[in-house]
Structures are given as C-alpha cells and as structure tokens.
Enzyme design. Structure first.
Site, PDB file in Angstrom:
ATOM      1  N   TRP A 147     -15.976  12.129 -13.001  1.00  0.00           N
ATOM      2  CA  TRP A 147     -15.094  11.828 -11.872  1.00  0.00           C
ATOM      3  C   TRP A 147     -14.436  13.082 -11.306  1.00  0.00           C
ATOM      4  CZ3 TRP A 147     -10.002  13.249 -12.233  1.00  0.00           C
ATOM      5  CH2 TRP A 147      -9.455  13.426 -13.497  1.00  0.00           C
ATOM      6  N   TRP A 184     -20.750  11.756 -20.917  1.00  0.00           N
ATOM      7  CA  TRP A 184     -21.338  12.209 -19.659  1.00  0.00           C
ATOM      8  C   TRP A 184     -22.664  12.927 -19.940  1.00  0.00           C
ATOM      9  CZ3 TRP A 184     -19.008  10.116 -15.728  1.00  0.00           C
ATOM     10  CH2 TRP A 184     -17.629   9.903 -15.731  1.00  0.00           C
ATOM     11  N   GLU A 219       0.828  -1.204   0.000  1.00  0.00           N
ATOM     12  CA  GLU A 219       0.000   0.000   0.000  1.00  0.00           C
ATOM     13  C   GLU A 219       0.864   1.258   0.000  1.00  0.00           C
ATOM     14  OE1 GLU A 219      -3.322   0.136  -0.405  1.00  0.00           O
ATOM     15  OE2 GLU A 219      -3.130  -2.029  -0.712  1.00  0.00           O
ATOM     16  N   ASN A 250     -10.852   3.088   2.859  1.00  0.00           N
ATOM     17  CA  ASN A 250     -10.473   2.965   1.458  1.00  0.00           C
ATOM     18  C   ASN A 250     -11.460   2.128   0.651  1.00  0.00           C
ATOM     19  OD1 ASN A 250      -8.448   3.411  -0.716  1.00  0.00           O
ATOM     20  ND2 ASN A 250      -8.357   1.182  -0.658  1.00  0.00           N
ATOM     21  N   TRP A 310       1.630   1.624  -3.505  1.00  0.00           N
ATOM     22  CA  TRP A 310       0.560   2.249  -4.295  1.00  0.00           C
ATOM     23  C   TRP A 310       0.665   3.773  -4.220  1.00  0.00           C
ATOM     24  CZ3 TRP A 310      -2.608   0.360  -7.855  1.00  0.00           C
ATOM     25  CH2 TRP A 310      -3.752   1.073  -8.207  1.00  0.00           C
ATOM     26  N   TRP A 321      -9.153   8.501  -8.158  1.00  0.00           N
ATOM     27  CA  TRP A 321     -10.418   8.768  -8.850  1.00  0.00           C
ATOM     28  C   TRP A 321     -10.353   8.284 -10.293  1.00  0.00           C
ATOM     29  CZ3 TRP A 321     -15.283   9.975  -7.728  1.00  0.00           C
ATOM     30  CH2 TRP A 321     -15.566  10.350  -6.408  1.00  0.00           C
TER      31      TRP A 321
END
Length: 457
Positions: free
Chosen positions: A363, A309, A278, A345, A281, A386
C-alpha cells in the site's frame, strides 16, 4: 515605534476565518504575512508535483488579494525555524501568530520555534483553524484515542459545537517597508519540461475566491443529491472541496456552519448530515495521524507487518500508475487522476484495492503515487485512507474486503459514462489485456490475509 506582527501561514491560505491573522490585526500594528516553503526540516515531507502546482496558484491568488487590502505576502524558502526567526529580525516584529498543525515533525518545528521566540521576548500564539475538534480533545472513556470512526464522530458531536467562522478583514495593513521576499516564479513549483499540468489548469482555479464560489455552488446545486449520487463517479455530485480544505482556502468551520445553515433553510437533511460526516472522516484522519505520526510508513495494526508481500513487479506498478491494467474502472480512475489531479472517492477505493489485493503491491507504493499526483494530497487523509483500504489501519474491518472492480462498475457506473469519459478505449473494446485474473488474484490475497490472521494468534 511600531513592532509589526508576523502571521506565518502554512495550510491556511485564506483571509476569512483565519484566527492567526485576526490576532495580528487585533494588535493594531502593521502585519507581515509570511509563507515559508520548508521541505528540508527533519521529518517534513516534500510536496508532490500536483500539490506544488496548486500551491503556486493559491499563493499567487493570496498575494493579489493581500495587495488589494494594503498588505504584502512575503515568501521565503528554507528551514522554518531559521527563516521565521530571520523575518522576525528583519521586520523588528513583536509578535508571531500561526494556526496549528498536527503532524509530529510539524509540531516539533512549531514547538521549538515558539520556545525560542518567547525566550527572545516575542509574543507568540497559535490557534485551531484546520480541524473542528483538535485531536487531544476527543478521548475514549479510558482516555485514549479512537480507532473506529462511528464512536469517534459520536464523541465529537457531544462536544461543544464548532465556533462560528471569523469574517474576512477589510484591510491588512503592511509595514512601510516589508522584509525581502522571494519571487514565486523562482520557486519552480510549476512543471515545465514536460508541462504535464494542462489538465489541472482546465479543471481547477486555486485560491480563496474560487473556493468560496465552489462551496456556494455545491450547497445550492448539489447538496440535495449528495447522499443519493455521491458514489456515482459520473454524477458530479461530490463537493470538490477537498483541495480547498487541504490548502486552507476554506476553513472547516466555514464549511460546517454554511452546510448547517443550508440544512436549516430546507436542504435535504439526510444529504447534509451525510456530507458533514465526510467532514468528520477528515477529522478522524487528523486524529489518527496525531496519535500515530508514522502513518505514511508504518502499519497502524502491527500484525500486518507479517503480510507476505511478494517481490514487486515494476511493470505492474507502472501499468497501474498509467491506467493500463486492463480493468476499465481502474484504468479510468488512474487516467482521471493523472489528467485532473483528483479522483472520485469511490474509484479511489477501487483503484487502491486493486493495487493492494489484486496486484499484491504494498500500500505504501500507492500512497506515494497519490501523494505525488493528487492536488488534495494531505499528510493525514492520504496515508489514513490507504491503510483503511489495505486493512492495516483504523476502522478497517472487515480488513479482508476486496473490492471487485467489475461489480463496482456495474453498481456505480451502470451506463458506463465514467469509463467512456476517461477510458474510451475500454468502452470501444480496445483496452489493454488484464494484468491478472481478478478471481485468482482475489483468492491469493485472501490466503495472504489468512496468514496474517494466523500469525497474530
């Protein structure tokens, strides 16, 4: 005659393992520790409200600790290029040190200032302190940046191990007369009318001492269960270190080495390795931002520019922001975020997926809301994650994945503990009516993703 050193702090609000501070102390001259609140330089993104609240607390803690060690924290506000040069002149400084940043606008500021100061005969040096592997040091076989996490992290682990963290200095001797400083309270970082930060105060204590205490507590009490329980939002198994790393109250080097030491001392090796991944990440997010500086505004995968969209429905966006979507897990997460400035998370992924793929809202609107409400809002991780959920970013396969919030709740909150805590009206059967039908909205999202796929052929 002395020529003080200036340590310009940014996202590294700590004394331990601070290479810029160590370089200044090694000159054996007085040290001016400077923080500049710069929200006006071109391209610099102004902080969100929750981030400002955290910054106030972290600076207050740092200032107190510096005074205990004989130093002083100088606060200035304005464009960093001008402000740092002013403080150099005010202090008669002979050197300026800082730890590197990786956003494009930040690098532009730092590079320009370094050139100007050196032209004036000032010693300048910058250091690696906020990531374990600087973005340009991790390259694919063809010499380019990585776009998939697993090979990226494998390449990182093949590099020399992260350096050992530096110890906290015993003393930080300030000059006889420090440059003038703003008063922290005058910056207006804390909310007043209304004061919406009660939940943040109940949840967090910003500052390096609290950060170190949380790391110790996590490694001793929670690490062994991390791989088993990290996805359960009610389990309390996460590290809660993300704001500490975002503001640099802890360095990733300290987290890395203390986690490795815990593993070698008998901690669950699988859990420790999962936690370190993590951290990886987070490294990957910084890597992607460095190579794609417009990550917060532009689809990383250009084919997603064709995503159809629909026209924004403001009432749907507002309902999502306020935790009134009618979906228990989504509403619980959004209310936790507003109250505490943080969200588990797993629930972040579910709430983001719901906004993008059920409500069909861009987003970028969600990224902006998280930027304003998260205490750990980070210029790399926030847009990176995102885009990962949207399918437009790095390592986003399968990009058409739609998190079903009901199935996610059954799997990760099977007893409903998280929903009862944060959305008790749902638990009592009194929650708002759903905004959209999950099945129908999922089908509409998949049709839109198919349009993107067809347009890219």
């Amino acid at each position: 005659m002395t020529s003080p050193s200036i340590v310009w702090l940014r996202d590294d609000l700590r004394l331990a393992d601070n290479p810029a501070l160590r370089a200044a102390l090694d000159r054996d001259e007085p040290v001016v520790v400077l923080y500049v609140l710069d929200e006006v330089s071109p391209g610099i993104r102004p902080l969100g409200g929750a981030a400002k609240w955290w910054l106030h607390g972290s600076l207050a803690s740092l200032g107190e600790r510096l005074r205990e060690k004989g130093g002083e924290l100088v606060l200035r506000r304005g464009p960093a290029t001008r402000v740092v040069a002013d403080v150099v002149e005010d202090a008669g400084a002979g050197a300026v040190f800082w730890n590197r940043r990786y956003g494009a606008a930040e690098r532009e500021v730092d590079g320009g200032l370094k050139e100007t100061l050196r032209g004036d005969g000032i010693e300048v040096a910058s250091f690696a302190a906020s990531v374990l592997f600087e973005p340009w040091t991790v390259r694919t076989g063809s010499g380019g940046p990585y776009s998939v996490f697993t090979p990226f992290w494998k390449a990182c682990q093949a590099l020399p191990a992260p350096r050992a963290p530096l110890p906290e200095p015993r003393d930080v001797p300030g000059p006889g007369s420090s440059p003038a400083s703003d008063a922290l309270d005058d910056w207006g970082l804390l909310p007043t009318v209304p004061d919406w930060a009660e939940g943040l105060r109940e949840t967090w204590e910003p500052g390096e001492p609290a950060a170190r205490a949380r790391l110790r507590g996590f490694l001793s009490d929670d690490l062994d269960d991390y791989d088993r329980a990290r996805d359960e939002p009610a389990a309390g198994a996460t590290s809660q270190l993300s704001p500490r790393l975002r503001w640099g109250e802890l360095s990733p080097y300290t987290v890395w080495h203390e986690t490795v030491a815990a593993r070698e001392s008998g901690a669950n090796p699988g859990a420790a390795s999962r936690f370190l991944s993590e951290i990886g990440w987070r490294e990957f997010a910084a890597h992607v931002l460095f190579h794609h500086p417009d990550l917060a505004t532009k689809n990383l995968r250009a084919e997603f520019d064709a995503f159809p969209w629909p026209r924004l429905e403001p009432s749907h966006l507002e309902a999502w922001q306020q935790g009134r979507t009618g979906v228990p897990l989504v509403d619980a997460g959004m209310r936790e975020l507003w109250r505490t400035g943080i969200m588990h998370n797993r629930v972040r992924m579910v709430t983001a997926s719901y906004l993008i793929k059920n409500l069909m809202i861009d987003w970028r609107r969600g990224e902006e809301w998280f930027w304003d409400t998260l205490v750990d809002a980070d210029g790399a991780s926030n847009p990176f994650n995102w885009q990962w959920v949207a399918g437009s970013g790095a390592d986003a396969a399968p990009y058409f994945r739609v998190f079903n919030p009901e199935l996610q709740a059954q799997k990760f909150d099977p007893r409903g503990s998280y929903v009862r805590e944060w959305a008790p009206d749902h638990a009592a059967g009194d929650g708002p009516e759903p905004l959209v039908d999950l099945k129908a909205s999922r089908a509409a999202a998949l049709r839109a993703y198919e349009e993107v796929k067809q347009a890219a052929r």
